[in-house]
Structure formats: C-alpha cells, structure tokens
Design a protein around this motif. Sequence first.
Motif, short mmCIF file in Angstrom:
data_model
loop_
_atom_site.label_atom_id
_atom_site.label_comp_id
_atom_site.label_asym_id
_atom_site.label_seq_id
_atom_site.Cartn_x
_atom_site.Cartn_y
_atom_site.Cartn_z
N TYR A 171 1.28 -0.27 9.89
CA TYR A 171 0.74 -1.20 8.89
C TYR A 171 -0.49 -0.63 8.19
CZ TYR A 171 4.03 -4.67 10.65
OH TYR A 171 5.17 -5.34 11.00
N ARG A 172 -0.70 0.65 8.31
CA ARG A 172 -1.80 1.35 7.62
C ARG A 172 -3.14 0.63 7.83
NH1 ARG A 172 1.87 0.71 3.54
NH2 ARG A 172 0.32 -0.36 2.28
N LEU A 173 -3.49 0.45 9.09
CA LEU A 173 -4.75 -0.23 9.40
C LEU A 173 -5.84 0.76 9.79
CD1 LEU A 173 -3.47 -3.27 11.51
CD2 LEU A 173 -3.87 -3.15 9.07
N SER A 194 -3.88 -10.75 9.68
CA SER A 194 -3.73 -11.15 8.28
C SER A 194 -3.37 -9.95 7.39
CB SER A 194 -4.98 -11.89 7.80
OG SER A 194 -5.89 -11.03 7.21
N LEU A 195 -3.87 -8.76 7.73
CA LEU A 195 -3.50 -7.57 6.95
C LEU A 195 -2.04 -7.17 7.19
CD1 LEU A 195 -6.72 -5.38 7.25
CD2 LEU A 195 -5.86 -6.56 5.24
N ILE A 197 0.36 -9.24 7.91
CA ILE A 197 1.23 -10.21 7.24
C ILE A 197 1.25 -10.00 5.73
CG2 ILE A 197 1.44 -12.68 6.70
CD1 ILE A 197 0.69 -13.09 9.72
N VAL A 198 0.10 -9.67 5.15
CA VAL A 198 0.12 -9.42 3.70
C VAL A 198 0.91 -8.14 3.41
CG1 VAL A 198 -2.11 -8.24 3.60
CG2 VAL A 198 -1.23 -9.27 1.57
N GLY A 199 0.83 -7.17 4.32
CA GLY A 199 1.62 -5.95 4.15
C GLY A 199 3.10 -6.24 4.11
N ALA A 201 4.42 -9.21 3.40
CA ALA A 201 4.72 -10.07 2.25
C ALA A 201 4.86 -9.25 0.97
CB ALA A 201 3.62 -11.13 2.09
N LEU A 202 4.11 -8.15 0.90
CA LEU A 202 4.12 -7.33 -0.32
C LEU A 202 5.26 -6.31 -0.34
CD1 LEU A 202 0.34 -6.69 -0.96
CD2 LEU A 202 1.98 -7.56 -2.61
N GLY A 204 8.16 -4.21 -1.14
CA GLY A 204 9.00 -4.10 -2.33
C GLY A 204 8.35 -4.56 -3.62
#
Lengths: 205, 285
Positions: A171-173, A194-195, A197-199, A201-202, A204
């Motif tokens: 997740y590129r953290l 949260s990071l 989950i946004v990863g 969600a984004l 594509g």
Amino acid sequence: MSLEKLQLEHIPLEYQVYLGLFRNVANADFLHKQLLSRNSEFEYAFIDASTIISRIHLLSAVYSAINSLLNGSLRTPNVHSEIVMSLNTNNNISDAYRRWGITPGKTRDLVVVKVILPPNSTANQNLSQTQTPDEQTIYGHLEQHVQGTPTPVTDEELAQTTDWAKVRKYYRLNGIQSLDKISDEREKRKQCESLVIVGMALRGL
Amino acid sequence: MANSMLACLSQDQPFPLPKVLTHWSSAPATLITQGAEGRLYKTTHLLPSRPCALKYRPPKPYRHPILDARLTKARLASEAKVLERCRREGVPVPAVYAIDAAAGWMMIEWIEGIPVRVGINTWLGERVDTEENEEGEQPAERGDNDNAAAPLVDLMKRIGATIGALHKTGIVHGDLTTSNMMLKPASPVEEIQPNGHPETENKAKALQGDVILIDFGLATQSQSDEDRAVDLYVLERAFASTHPRAEKLFDAVLQAYKETFTKASSVLVRLEDVRMRGRKRSMLG
C-alpha cells in the motif's frame, strides 16, 4: 465455532456475507489447487490474513466487490475473486491474487469470505449454485477441507496475523513523514488503515 | 420491510436518491446540502456505527452521456486524489472510504462538529449580547480588546497554519470559505474545565476543536504564488462578508500562514497585487 454472518450497509438484504478466519492452515496447497481448477464447490474468497490489517479493511474490499457485482462491472470471473482484486491498489489481477490471495507454502493464516447471492439474480447465472446453502452447510464444508484453527474474525486476531512489512510495501506506506511522526501506536494504525482504504478506493482512477 | 420504509421516505426527498442509497441500510440517508455540482448525504459506510458523507454528482441531462460520464469520473478522481495527497502529508481533511466513479459517488469520513462559520458567528453573537448588556459598547470597537478576542485570534491562527500546511503540499483549495472548514471537537480528554460561567463556557466551546478542511471539489495541484494568493484572497473576502466584525483579525491568519509555510512571503507579496485587482488575473469572463 461457526462463521460470522454480516449485513453490510447499502447492500441488498438478499446478499449475505459470511466471514471466517483459520489460523495455522496446513493445506494451503490443496486449497490453492481448488481455486486454480475452478472447483465450483470452492466458491470462496481466500485471503492471506497477513495482508489484512483490520475488519474495516477487509469489509471495504467485500463492499467494493459486491458493489461492482450490483453494477455489473466485475473485472474478474466472480464476486469472490473480485474481493481479492478489490484489495489491490491497481488493476493487475495476477498481482492481486499473488499478493492477497492464498499462496501455496506461504499462507499460514487464512481469511475466508463467502458471499451468498439471491437465487435468481442475473449475476448468478454463471455460478453453479442452484440453491442457497445455509450457514451450517458452508461452515461444515470449510471445516472439512480447511486444516486450520477456526478463529473469530476480530480486530485483535487480525492484528496478530498482520505482516506490516508486506502491508507497507503493497500500500506504499513507506517513507511517509506524517506517519512516522505519530508516536501513539493506535493512532498510527488508524492513519495506516485510512491510507490503505483510500488506496483501494482509488484503484483504477 | 426496511426497503419499503426507505421507499416511503424517499418520496419526501426533493431529489431521487442515487442508486447506491436505494439498497438496504440500517437508517435512511439524509440530504445535508445541495451544491451546484452535486449533493451531499449523510449515511453509513459498511457498519451502522461508521457514519460517512456521500458526495453524489448526478448525471447532467443536457450533456452528452459519454462526455458527462467522463467529466464526472475525472472530477471525482481528482477530488479523491487531492484528499489522498493531503492525508499522506498529514493535512487535516476527511478520509476517503469508497468511490464509484461510474455511478458518480464518493463516500468520505463524516466530520463531527460545526462549520467554522457557525462557530465564529456563535461566538461573536454571544459577545454582542453580553457586552452590550454590560457596557453598551459599539460593535466596531470590539476587536480592540486583545484579551477578549484571544480565542478568536487563536482560531484564526489555527486556520492560517492549516492553509499553510495545505499549500506546502502543492495543493490549492480553490474555494476557501469559513463554511468549507469544520471545527471537529477534540478528543474528550481535552475538553475544557467548567468554570461556573455558562456563557463564557459556551463562547469558548464555539471556537474549540481541530480545523478540518472540506470540499475539495475545486482544488487543484499548483505551486504558483498567484494561485496560493488567490486562495487567501478568497478566504479574506469571505471573512469580510460573513464575519465583518472579525475582519480586522484576518492578519492572524496570514501571520500563522507565514510561520507554517516557508514560501509564504512571496505569496503574501502577491496577495497585495490580488487585492488591488481582484480574483481574476485576466479581465475576460
């Protein structure tokens, strides 16, 4: 011990979600083979628990997959493979299976998700299931074929099996200053979640 | 049963619900606000205990469907990416929970609390009451009393620092107003001690909390002094019209901005130019 049944928000009631966690799984090879051969009795999402950080993380992927199913926009053969796919941050399907799916010889702790679709849904046409299996049937089948310790799918158990090095990489953290600055461990986990989950969600976009 | 309940309620809705909100949920979604481009609902993400805001951009019938879908998707993606960038850099903005670009919606973290605009007006309003009753002072002289205005100045500083942090990441908000900032109550531990004066307690509470920036629908990636200065200018004008009596405290925003953001001085020089000529650089449109 049995599976946990869940009703997610904004999912029609006819779609049922079952969650399970098996620790110290001994036959990952066998389970992986069933998926590869598209054995219709093994319509589950098998997820390597080391890549999951929390229930919200897991359920976000489940929701995203069912939402794709409802929209008719699955990118993979069925809702179960779509769950594994939804954990990814890009659209590379084989990458997703390799990273989040079950890996022979490597997966020790296994998250199992089963989504029951309404019997007459159009999305169901290419699935073999003819009647809705009940909780006991599903659990019985898993108990029979997964050689591992059934464990409740709690945040505590999931936290124990998390491999943070993997999660940070996938997740590129790594190298995020704002994360490194947080000293409180719980707060840090929350920010990571949260990071992550946004990863997802984004993906594509 | 729950479905029919939802159906009943949706008849009272001024707009048809987006498809995602027609599926089962533990509680019906509520329409919070309607903007030019979309609508904002309060609903839940995954679990009943996880409130979220659903930002929905309905299809525009006057646009060609393919163009419409593409624009909607691009705008949702750009807003979500800006929010992600801010989260990664530690700028306080809502977390993104889920996106369905094809359907035109995005679920983001629900921020508890009140808009900064409401907090400031509550605080100013109560000050008018107490001071006029006790001293009969003119409203225009209020800001002179440094001590009395201290909580407001403190809030202004927090706003300036937040904008500084935002600009540092290379993002400009595009629509900075006191309505697009929330005051999120801090964790209960930090709650102020009751001091026996209900009025002063309320007053202080109105300005308490973390400043969270919301609505990045017009945000863009930009490092230019001009864009940053326009961001500040828009907020300054918004302050002047929404909170005329707080206008003279705006310097506190700029002061904190300067302290947080190393490249602030050239932005503030540019702000002078922007003030002289207005928001638009070209005189077209």
